[in-house]
Each structure stands twice: as structure tokens, then as C-alpha cells.
Enzyme design. Structure first.
Site, PDB file in Angstrom:
ATOM      1  N   ARG A 240      41.149  40.383  42.276  1.00 34.04           N
ATOM      2  CA  ARG A 240      41.703  39.290  42.908  1.00 34.04           C
ATOM      3  C   ARG A 240      41.315  39.511  44.639  1.00 34.04           C
ATOM      4  O   ARG A 240      41.634  40.626  45.086  1.00 34.04           O
ATOM      5  CB  ARG A 240      43.121  38.861  42.960  1.00 34.04           C
ATOM      6  CG  ARG A 240      43.385  38.445  41.564  1.00 34.04           C
ATOM      7  CD  ARG A 240      43.062  36.567  41.632  1.00 34.04           C
ATOM      8  NE  ARG A 240      43.294  36.009  40.145  1.00 34.04           N
ATOM      9  CZ  ARG A 240      42.404  36.153  39.126  1.00 34.04           C
ATOM     10  NH1 ARG A 240      41.298  36.509  39.251  1.00 34.04           N
ATOM     11  NH2 ARG A 240      43.194  35.360  38.154  1.00 34.04           N
ATOM     12  N   GLU A 269      39.660  32.263  48.691  1.00 34.38           N
ATOM     13  CA  GLU A 269      38.565  31.244  47.976  1.00 34.38           C
ATOM     14  C   GLU A 269      38.682  29.715  48.274  1.00 34.38           C
ATOM     15  O   GLU A 269      39.777  29.181  48.000  1.00 34.38           O
ATOM     16  CB  GLU A 269      38.597  31.565  46.611  1.00 34.38           C
ATOM     17  CG  GLU A 269      38.335  33.058  46.389  1.00 34.38           C
ATOM     18  CD  GLU A 269      38.349  33.418  44.984  1.00 34.38           C
ATOM     19  OE1 GLU A 269      38.396  32.433  44.257  1.00 34.38           O
ATOM     20  OE2 GLU A 269      38.266  34.709  44.845  1.00 34.38           O
ATOM     21  N   HIS A 287      33.205  34.303  42.511  1.00 38.01           N
ATOM     22  CA  HIS A 287      34.039  34.464  41.525  1.00 38.01           C
ATOM     23  C   HIS A 287      33.355  34.139  40.032  1.00 38.01           C
ATOM     24  O   HIS A 287      33.767  33.147  39.534  1.00 38.01           O
ATOM     25  CB  HIS A 287      35.208  33.286  41.777  1.00 38.01           C
ATOM     26  CG  HIS A 287      36.540  33.992  41.027  1.00 38.01           C
ATOM     27  ND1 HIS A 287      37.556  33.883  41.537  1.00 38.01           N
ATOM     28  CD2 HIS A 287      36.690  34.683  39.659  1.00 38.01           C
ATOM     29  CE1 HIS A 287      38.614  34.412  40.641  1.00 38.01           C
ATOM     30  NE2 HIS A 287      37.994  34.888  39.600  1.00 38.01           N
TER      31      HIS A 287
HETATM   32  C1  GLV Z   1      39.592  35.270  36.381  1.00 37.90           C
HETATM   33  O1  GLV Z   1      39.308  35.627  37.577  1.00 37.90           O
HETATM   34  C2  GLV Z   1      40.605  35.181  35.441  1.00 37.90           C
HETATM   35  O2  GLV Z   1      41.667  35.930  35.896  1.00 37.90           O
HETATM   36  O3  GLV Z   1      40.421  35.088  34.361  1.00 37.90           O
END
Ligand code: GLV
Ligand code: GLV
Length: 321
Positions: A240, A269, A287
């Protein structure tokens, strides 16, 4: 029955919900990008179940807007830092995530970034496309060897372990740190050695973050951490964004405190810190950790399965709260 899905997700998940409760029960909100907050508060009214994305903040206000009929929030992600778990518990709403199905896919992507950053693939590609490549050159775009190096894993959950397994093919030494140490047989199977954060920072040639975002892991990597790493270290983050102080990372990359970084997740983001944007030695992608065709389909199916279980009076298989 009313089930609200906040983005178009793969059909496999939607079909499961429609089959279980009828097509009219399933509302897939249609908009470009994430659902705006006001629309979310409106759309959830009277919902029995909510299938949000990691970009949707699900807090007490959203749960209250849904009303007392809401039984489950089935996040379409393994991470659930976008959901106020305490608020859900207070209201008796179950929360589930999508573990397991994205483990290998996310580990693949962490390795993609690790290798791209080590071998300067982003820089090389930009160089070639800009028409600057005139000749093979003995000193051009020299990167770092991956094989035989030391891999440091920060957060040894499912994804961290999948990353560690791949290191065997590169004859790497694997160190890890985590709040919970693995059982000895698991460590042996992975060839991974438990250590503390200071040792990890000092010894890793490649350091990759696989922890959840919690108050403890917020800015786990900031100025002091980058300064403690090798000047030749490559840092990777697919966990994250807020686990990393982005401004500090940009400073470290510019100052040559570390060699390169491969980054999939960002503090705010889709905004990327402008200083990071300017770093040639950063590989930056939007991401994409779980973004394979098959995995996104499985995630949708898992989220749908959790909703079906709860609305039929059972336990969600992937309950986190
Ligand atoms: C993606 O970042 C997730 O947590 O599935
Ligand atoms: C998430 O799947 C993790 O535990 O690493």
C-alpha cells in the site's frame, strides 16, 4: 434483495450474484472511474450487500446510508484499509476480502518490478523509444545482478512467502521480518531467515514490502530507512502506498542513497509525488498487483461468494470483521 457493486467487475462474479438472487437484485453503478462519494451514499440506500473497490472509503456514514438491512461489505481486494472495521462491527455488518487468489499474481508483479528496476528496463525503454539508441555500448545502462543477491522481505504473509519461493530460482539469500515469525518448517521450506528490520535494511540488496497498511506500518519506509539501506539497494513496493514516505523515497533515489525502486502503489492514488515522477531510476506502474485476467475474475467470484454466503444466512468464507 439489493446488492450494490461500485464498478464493473469481471462477469464471473456478477453472474454468480445474478444467478443466486436474480438480475434485478444486482446494481452495478456505472461511471467513469471510482464512484463519487455523493453517488455512493445515494446508491447504497436499502442495500443488503455492498461489493466495493479498494478506492471506495467505506465508513460509518456509508454504512448508515445503506441502513439497517446491510449485512455484508465484500471488498474486491485482499487489503481492507479502505474499510472502517470498527464501524462495521458496531453495526453488525460483516466484512470480507479476497485472500489467496491474488497471492501468486501479486508476487509475479513484485518480481517484475524488482527485475525491471535492477536492470533499468524503464530507462532503457524510454531511451530506445526516444530514438536515442545509436549503438551497443559497453558502458550503457548498466544495472545490477539479481542472481546470488540478498532479498529482504518486509511482511511475510501469503504474498511475501510467494515472493520468497521465487527467489530460489535466482539462488538468492532470503531474509525477512514480520510481526509474526513463521514456523521453523515453513522457514526451512522457503530457505528464509528471520531477522529484525535494522538487519533487513542493512543487508538486503533487494527489499520488497508485503505488509498490510496499519498504523504501525504507515511510513515504515522513510528517510532513516532509506539512509540505512545499501547505496546499491533496490526497493520494491506492491503493498500500500502509505507504507512508504514518497517524498523521502524520491529524495533517496535522487541522492543516490539507493540504486532504484519499483513502485506499484502510491500514497494518494492516482496522484504520484512529482519528485518521484522525475526519478529516472524509479519504475512506476498504476497499482497493477492483482491485475491479471484470471485473478481479477477470481477476486470477483470470491467477493460474490462471500455475499451469497451471508445473504443465505451463513458465514462469509473470507471474513475479516
Ligand atoms: C489490491 O491492492 C488488493 O488489496 O487486492
Ligand atoms: C495477503 O494475501 C498476504 O497475506 O500477504
Amino acid at each position: 434483495m439489493k446488492i450494490v457493486v461500485t464498478r464493473v467487475i469481471p462477469e464471473r462474479g456478477l453472474d454468480m450474484l445474478r444467478e443466486a438472487f436474480g438480475a434485478e437484485a444486482v446494481t452495478v453503478t456505472q461511471q467513469d472511474g471510482p464512484i463519487p462519494r455523493a453517488a455512493l451514499l445515494e446508491e447504497v440506500r436499502g442495500a443488503d450487500a455492498l461489493l466495493p473497490m479498494l478506492t471506495d472509503r467505506i465508513d460509518g456514514a456509508v454504512l448508515d446510508a445503506a441502513g439497517p438491512g446491510l449485512r455484508i461489505v465484500a471488498n474486491n481486494a485482499v487489503g481492507f484499509d479502505n474499510i472502517d472495521l470498527a464501524a462495521a462491527r458496531e453495526r453488525g455488518v460483516a466484512v470480507s476480502n479476497t485472500p489467496g487468489v491474488l497471492t501468486e499474481t501479486t508476487a509475479d508483479l513484485a518480481w517484475t518490478l524488482l527485475m525491471a528496476a535492477a536492470r533499468r528496463v524503464g530507462e532503457g525503454e524510454r531511451f530506445l523509444r526516444a530514438g536515442q539508441w545509436t549503438c551497443w555500448s559497453p558502458m550503457q545502462l548498466l544495472g545490477l545482478d539479481i542472481h546470488g543477491a540478498t532479498l529482504g522481505i518486509f511482511g511475510m504473509g501469503r504474498i511475501g512467502q510467494a515472493v520468497a519461493r521465487r527467489a530460489a530460482g535466482f539462488s538468492m539469500r532470503v531474509l525477512y521480518t514480520d510481526a509474526n515469525r513463521l514456523p521453523e518448517d515453513a522457514e526451512n521450506a522457503l530457505g528464509a531467515v528471520f531477522t529484525d528490520k535494522a538487519t533487513l535494511l542493512r543487508e538486503a540488496d533487494f527489499l520488497t514490502a508485503h505488509c498490510p497498511l496499519t498504523p504501525e506500518t504507515r511510513h515504515a519506509f522513510s528517510d532513516a530507512e532509506f539512509a540505512a539501506m545499501k547505496k546499491t539497494a533496490v526497493f520494491v513496493n506492491t503493498s500500500r502506498g502509505p507504507v512508504v514516505d514518497e517524498a523521502a523515497l524520491a529524495r533517496a533515489l535522487r541522492a543516490g542513497e539507493i540504486f532504484a525502486a519499483g513502485i506499484d502503489v502510491f500514497e494518494e492514488e492516482p496522484r504520484v509525488h512529482p519528485d518521484l515522477m522525475d526519478c529516472e531510476n524509479a519504475v512506476l506502474i498504476p497499482h497493477l498487483g492483482s491485475a491479471s485476467v484470471e485473478t481479477r475474475s477470481r477476486m470477483a467470484a470470491l467477493a460474490a461468494g462471500n455475499i451469497i454466503a451471508v445473504l443465505r444466512g451463513g458465514e462469509p468464507p473470507n471474513r475479516v470483521a
